[in-house]
Scaffold this motif. Structure first.
Motif, PDB file in Angstrom:
ATOM      1  N   PRO A 272       0.754  -1.183   0.217  1.00 41.11           N
ATOM      2  CA  PRO A 272      -0.253  -0.225  -0.402  1.00 41.11           C
ATOM      3  C   PRO A 272       0.957   1.084   0.082  1.00 41.11           C
ATOM      4  O   PRO A 272       0.497   2.387  -0.164  1.00 41.11           O
ATOM      5  CB  PRO A 272      -0.502   0.066   1.670  1.00 41.11           C
ATOM      6  N   LEU A 273       2.334   1.227   0.050  1.00 37.74           N
ATOM      7  CA  LEU A 273       2.998   1.882   0.544  1.00 37.74           C
ATOM      8  C   LEU A 273       2.824   2.368  -1.078  1.00 37.74           C
ATOM      9  O   LEU A 273       3.992   3.913  -1.301  1.00 37.74           O
ATOM     10  CB  LEU A 273       4.469   2.211   1.734  1.00 37.74           C
ATOM     11  N   HIS A 274       3.668   1.719  -1.862  1.00 33.22           N
ATOM     12  CA  HIS A 274       3.516   2.052  -2.925  1.00 33.22           C
ATOM     13  C   HIS A 274       2.283   2.443  -3.871  1.00 33.22           C
ATOM     14  O   HIS A 274       2.551   3.507  -5.262  1.00 33.22           O
ATOM     15  CB  HIS A 274       4.082   0.782  -3.727  1.00 33.22           C
ATOM     16  N   ASP A 275       0.822   2.296  -3.663  1.00 33.13           N
ATOM     17  CA  ASP A 275      -0.019   2.331  -3.883  1.00 33.13           C
ATOM     18  C   ASP A 275      -0.968   2.588  -3.184  1.00 33.13           C
ATOM     19  O   ASP A 275      -1.149   1.042  -2.585  1.00 33.13           O
ATOM     20  CB  ASP A 275      -0.109   1.878  -5.785  1.00 33.13           C
ATOM     21  N   ILE A 276      -1.816   3.087  -2.588  1.00 36.02           N
ATOM     22  CA  ILE A 276      -2.729   2.988  -1.432  1.00 36.02           C
ATOM     23  C   ILE A 276      -3.993   2.142  -1.806  1.00 36.02           C
ATOM     24  O   ILE A 276      -4.769   1.506  -1.534  1.00 36.02           O
ATOM     25  CB  ILE A 276      -2.687   4.698  -0.901  1.00 36.02           C
ATOM     26  N   ARG A 277      -3.769   2.257  -3.602  1.00 36.49           N
ATOM     27  CA  ARG A 277      -5.236   1.963  -4.124  1.00 36.49           C
ATOM     28  C   ARG A 277      -4.945  -0.206  -3.507  1.00 36.49           C
ATOM     29  O   ARG A 277      -5.835  -0.544  -3.187  1.00 36.49           O
ATOM     30  CB  ARG A 277      -5.416   1.956  -4.696  1.00 36.49           C
ATOM     31  N   ASN A 278      -3.607  -0.302  -3.324  1.00 39.35           N
ATOM     32  CA  ASN A 278      -3.717  -1.676  -2.705  1.00 39.35           C
ATOM     33  C   ASN A 278      -4.310  -2.308  -1.551  1.00 39.35           C
ATOM     34  O   ASN A 278      -4.252  -3.559  -1.011  1.00 39.35           O
ATOM     35  CB  ASN A 278      -2.535  -2.349  -2.345  1.00 39.35           C
ATOM     36  N   THR A 279      -4.813  -0.958  -0.698  1.00 38.96           N
ATOM     37  CA  THR A 279      -5.502  -1.625   0.370  1.00 38.96           C
ATOM     38  C   THR A 279      -6.507  -2.927   0.360  1.00 38.96           C
ATOM     39  O   THR A 279      -7.310  -3.414   1.475  1.00 38.96           O
ATOM     40  CB  THR A 279      -6.083   0.066   0.864  1.00 38.96           C
ATOM     41  N   ALA A 280      -6.675  -1.954  -1.236  1.00 40.85           N
ATOM     42  CA  ALA A 280      -8.314  -3.278  -1.674  1.00 40.85           C
ATOM     43  C   ALA A 280      -7.704  -4.825  -2.426  1.00 40.85           C
ATOM     44  O   ALA A 280      -8.948  -5.464  -2.380  1.00 40.85           O
ATOM     45  CB  ALA A 280      -9.214  -2.271  -2.002  1.00 40.85           C
ATOM     46  N   ARG A 281      -6.788  -4.936  -1.830  1.00 40.20           N
ATOM     47  CA  ARG A 281      -6.050  -5.864  -2.587  1.00 40.20           C
ATOM     48  C   ARG A 281      -6.126  -6.861  -1.464  1.00 40.20           C
ATOM     49  O   ARG A 281      -5.196  -7.277  -0.800  1.00 40.20           O
ATOM     50  CB  ARG A 281      -5.321  -5.713  -3.818  1.00 40.20           C
ATOM     51  N   ILE A 282      -6.979  -7.916  -0.829  1.00 36.63           N
ATOM     52  CA  ILE A 282      -7.293  -8.057   0.352  1.00 36.63           C
ATOM     53  C   ILE A 282      -7.252  -9.695   0.025  1.00 36.63           C
ATOM     54  O   ILE A 282      -8.267 -10.513  -0.477  1.00 36.63           O
ATOM     55  CB  ILE A 282      -8.478  -7.830   1.425  1.00 36.63           C
ATOM     56  N   ASP A 283      -5.791 -10.247   0.941  1.00 38.13           N
ATOM     57  CA  ASP A 283      -6.037 -11.821   0.931  1.00 38.13           C
ATOM     58  C   ASP A 283      -6.946 -12.357   1.908  1.00 38.13           C
ATOM     59  O   ASP A 283      -7.964 -12.963   1.874  1.00 38.13           O
ATOM     60  CB  ASP A 283      -4.223 -12.248   1.204  1.00 38.13           C
ATOM     61  N   SER A 284      -6.463 -11.693   3.498  1.00 39.59           N
ATOM     62  CA  SER A 284      -7.121 -12.239   4.622  1.00 39.59           C
ATOM     63  C   SER A 284      -7.882 -11.183   5.209  1.00 39.59           C
ATOM     64  O   SER A 284      -7.479 -10.275   5.484  1.00 39.59           O
ATOM     65  CB  SER A 284      -6.819 -13.348   4.735  1.00 39.59           C
ATOM     66  N   VAL A 285      -8.488 -11.272   6.429  1.00 42.01           N
ATOM     67  CA  VAL A 285      -8.584 -10.391   7.227  1.00 42.01           C
ATOM     68  C   VAL A 285      -8.175 -11.306   8.478  1.00 42.01           C
ATOM     69  O   VAL A 285      -9.043 -12.440   8.476  1.00 42.01           O
ATOM     70  CB  VAL A 285     -10.235  -9.925   7.367  1.00 42.01           C
ATOM     71  N   VAL A 286      -8.545 -10.808   9.749  1.00 44.03           N
ATOM     72  CA  VAL A 286      -8.485 -11.527  11.070  1.00 44.03           C
ATOM     73  C   VAL A 286      -9.193 -10.267  11.419  1.00 44.03           C
ATOM     74  O   VAL A 286      -8.965  -8.905  12.182  1.00 44.03           O
ATOM     75  CB  VAL A 286      -6.781 -10.983  11.406  1.00 44.03           C
ATOM     76  N   VAL A 287      -9.830 -10.947  12.106  1.00 45.21           N
ATOM     77  CA  VAL A 287     -11.080 -10.166  12.761  1.00 45.21           C
ATOM     78  C   VAL A 287     -11.449 -10.300  14.374  1.00 45.21           C
ATOM     79  O   VAL A 287     -11.674 -11.589  14.592  1.00 45.21           O
ATOM     80  CB  VAL A 287     -12.305  -9.789  11.991  1.00 45.21           C
ATOM     81  N   ARG A 288     -11.091  -9.875  15.876  1.00 47.39           N
ATOM     82  CA  ARG A 288     -10.991 -10.412  16.927  1.00 47.39           C
ATOM     83  C   ARG A 288     -10.291 -11.851  16.717  1.00 47.39           C
ATOM     84  O   ARG A 288     -10.436 -12.930  18.158  1.00 47.39           O
ATOM     85  CB  ARG A 288     -12.387 -10.217  17.416  1.00 47.39           C
ATOM     86  N   GLY A 289      -8.918 -11.786  16.304  1.00 51.49           N
ATOM     87  CA  GLY A 289      -8.269 -12.931  16.017  1.00 51.49           C
ATOM     88  C   GLY A 289      -8.959 -14.196  15.316  1.00 51.49           C
ATOM     89  O   GLY A 289      -8.010 -15.401  15.250  1.00 51.49           O
ATOM     90  N   ARG A 290      -9.514 -13.768  14.458  1.00 55.60           N
ATOM     91  CA  ARG A 290     -10.522 -15.186  13.932  1.00 55.60           C
ATOM     92  C   ARG A 290      -9.827 -14.766  11.931  1.00 55.60           C
ATOM     93  O   ARG A 290     -10.711 -13.820  11.529  1.00 55.60           O
ATOM     94  CB  ARG A 290     -11.962 -15.534  14.029  1.00 55.60           C
ATOM     95  N   LEU A 291      -9.280 -15.724  11.459  1.00 57.22           N
ATOM     96  CA  LEU A 291      -9.138 -15.879  10.382  1.00 57.22           C
ATOM     97  C   LEU A 291     -10.290 -15.484   9.452  1.00 57.22           C
ATOM     98  O   LEU A 291     -10.560 -16.832   9.215  1.00 57.22           O
ATOM     99  CB  LEU A 291      -8.059 -16.368  10.259  1.00 57.22           C
ATOM    100  N   LEU A 292     -10.392 -14.688   8.686  1.00 59.48           N
ATOM    101  CA  LEU A 292     -11.665 -15.452   7.447  1.00 59.48           C
ATOM    102  C   LEU A 292     -10.467 -14.852   6.241  1.00 59.48           C
ATOM    103  O   LEU A 292      -9.645 -13.894   5.367  1.00 59.48           O
ATOM    104  CB  LEU A 292     -11.976 -13.918   7.541  1.00 59.48           C
ATOM    105  N   ASP A 293      -9.950 -16.198   5.544  1.00 59.92           N
ATOM    106  CA  ASP A 293      -8.989 -16.259   4.566  1.00 59.92           C
ATOM    107  C   ASP A 293      -9.574 -16.243   2.874  1.00 59.92           C
ATOM    108  O   ASP A 293     -10.449 -15.376   2.834  1.00 59.92           O
ATOM    109  CB  ASP A 293      -8.165 -17.468   4.584  1.00 59.92           C
ATOM    110  N   ARG A 294      -8.941 -16.391   2.190  1.00 58.17           N
ATOM    111  CA  ARG A 294      -9.071 -15.684   0.743  1.00 58.17           C
ATOM    112  C   ARG A 294     -10.638 -16.419   0.467  1.00 58.17           C
ATOM    113  O   ARG A 294     -11.020 -15.994   0.360  1.00 58.17           O
ATOM    114  CB  ARG A 294      -8.061 -16.038  -0.163  1.00 58.17           C
TER     115      ARG A 294
END
Length: 510
Positions: free
Chosen positions: A451-473
């Motif tokens: 995201p430091l190369h291109d801030i739009r890369n914040t939308a290129r999400i592989d996985s999210v961890v929310v409250r310690g729980r993995l939501l993978d691709r």
């Protein structure tokens, strides 16, 4: 209108199994199973410590146990390991200006699937409180929610005739009513008091004093009758939007303030307020005095007042002709939601848009971007917010659009990330949030590109961890597909709409 409930109750358990999110007996839905999770070999980026390469981040339940070089963090046997090589790990993102729409019941999951793990509800309605309870109880996936008061406005209020049930706003005519409204919302459990556009100066000062007495934060719009510097001096915690900032920074301030005070605004005149204030706001922007602005902004920064620019809102209001009604992300929203957005654009945004007004609005938005950069340069802490509820602004998705606009305004990508992570944590007084560090909350976003190369890369999400729980691709793909299918379910009753063009939720009339 039939509501479309996404992944609540039994549905969450069934969908969770399908997505590979099964949990041991006795664990609640949406909560992490006991055990360890490690993201290994990843590049970590946060606004507090910058870039750290080849890191291992070890997680148990909802906390980061350790985050350091891969050589220094051992991964115990039995740990679930995510390969982070070639990927980038950032703290979970925050949308600090949202409104529950009351049409699609999909916001919590759409936030999380987009990496938004913290939200702040700005109109204190029952919808957001229900979501907050459901997420906290583990009944559905969703972000950490901070829910404020009903909106405290003056009288006549811009909300009259819109919020017909008075469940989202309180109109106060004098300081005594203002103090009573603060006490009422404090007793109801509001995390903060939200001030609004037509609040009189005396009522605003009463809100400030009552909040100080109760130890309750207050924030929101800088009212038409209050100077930005006075609002900040009195303790306004965050300034929402950029509307109220121009006048303090104008070389023609006193004349413009007299003109603003003389504008007649009747009850429920949302569109009237925008139309009548536009020439004055444009004049203030065109007489912007950079030296004056720097003094004002440094004073605001010294007071510790935050600003949530909501550039996506301003872009929509200033440039409605540019709204993409065929955005592919629209597939995650119901026909009722799209119908409201179109109704608002066609009936509230576009009428009266002469070529001269369009040209002025383009120039005004350009100046808003420059204003945002000046605020940041003066040390005013900025936070990301979208004002969800405005036409074609989308839970989660629009937060990434806001980040792109902050960079377009002149912020560095790491500064923009700080506005979405570290600054919200500091505002919330959470030293364990907004960073990737030992002991911090395990709310994280794993990205496929820098995201430091291109801030739009914040939308290129592989996985999210929310409250310690993995939501993978794979889980993200399935969850988005589930949402897309559910919002296509027809409503039991066709809906017509009324509502405001911005700053508040659509209300369906069936």
């Amino acid at each position: 209108m039939q509501r479309r409930t996404i992944l609540t109750g039994t549905a969450l358990g069934v969908a969770g199994a399908a997505l590979g999110l099964t949990r041991p007996a006795g664990a609640r839905a949406g909560q992490p199973a006991r055990g360890l999770l490690a993201v290994r070999g990843v590049t970590v980026i946060d606004a507090a410590r910058g870039v750290r390469r080849d890191q291992t981040v070890l997680i148990r339940d909802d906390r980061i146990l350790d985050a350091d070089s891969a050589q220094r963090v051992p991964v115990p046997p039995g740990t679930r390991v995510v390969d982070g090589r070639g990927k980038y790990l950032i703290p979970g993102l925050a949308d600090m200006h949202t409104h529950a729409t009351g049409i699609d019941d999909t916001d919590p999951e759409l936030y999380v699937v987009n990496g938004v793990t913290t939200t702040r509800e700005m109109s204190g309605g029952a919808e957001a409180r229900s979501w907050q309870r459901q997420v906290a109880a583990g009944e559905r996936l969703g972000p950490r929610w901070t829910v404020g008061s009903k909106i405290i406005d003056g009288t006549p209020s811009l909300w009259e005739g819109i919020d017909t049930d008075n469940d989202l706003h309180i109109a106060v005519a004098d300081p005594a009513q203002a103090r009573a409204a603060v006490r009422q919302e404090h007793a109801a459990g509001a995390a903060f008091i939200k001030t609004y556009t037509r609040l009189s100066r005396t009522a605003f000062l009463a809100v400030a004093e009552e909040c100080r007495r109760l130890g309750l934060p207050f924030l929101g719009h800088v009212p038409d009758f209050v100077e930005l510097t006075e609002a900040s001096d009195r303790g306004l915690r965050t300034v929402e939007h950029l509307f109220g900032i121009w006048y303090d920074t104008s070389a023609d301030e006193q004349r413009l303030r007299r003109a603003v005070a003389a504008v007649p605004i009747g009850p429920g005149e949302y569109n009237g307020w925008f139309n009548r204030m536009h020439p004055l706001e444009y004049a203030a922007a065109c007489t912007y005095d950079r030296r004056r602005a720097e003094r004002v902004f440094r004073r605001v920064a010294r007071n510790g007042t935050y600003v949530t620019p909501t550039l996506v809102l301003h872009e929509t209001n200033d440039l409605p002709e540019q709204i993409d009604r065929h955005d592919p992300r629209n597939r995650y929203f119901s026909a009722d939601m799209i119908g409201f957005w179109d109704w608002a654009v066609d009936n509230l945004y576009l009428p009266g848009r002469t070529p001269a007004r369009i040209a002025e609005s383009r120039e005004l938005f350009r100046r808003r971007l420059s204003l945002t950069a000046d605020l940041a340069a003066a040390g005013v802490p900025l936070m990301t917010g979208t004002d969800l509820g405005t036409s074609y602004l989308m839970p989660g998705f629009s937060l990434h659009d806001e980040l792109a606009l902050l960079v377009r305004a002149g912020l560095k990508p790491l500064e923009a990330l700080g506005a979405a992570t570290l600054n919200p944590a500091r505002y919330l007084r959470r030293s364990d949030q907004g960073v990737v560090a030992r002991g911090a909350l395990a709310d994280l976003v794993l990205l496929d590109a820098d995201p430091l190369h291109d801030i739009r890369n914040t939308a290129r999400i592989d996985s999210v961890v929310v409250r310690g729980r993995l939501l993978d691709r794979a889980a993200r793909v399935h969850l988005l597909a589930d949402i897309e299918a559910r919002v296509k379910q027809p409503s039991a009753t066709p809906a017509t709409y009324r509502g405001c063009a911005c700053h508040g939720p659509a209300r369906a009339v069936v």
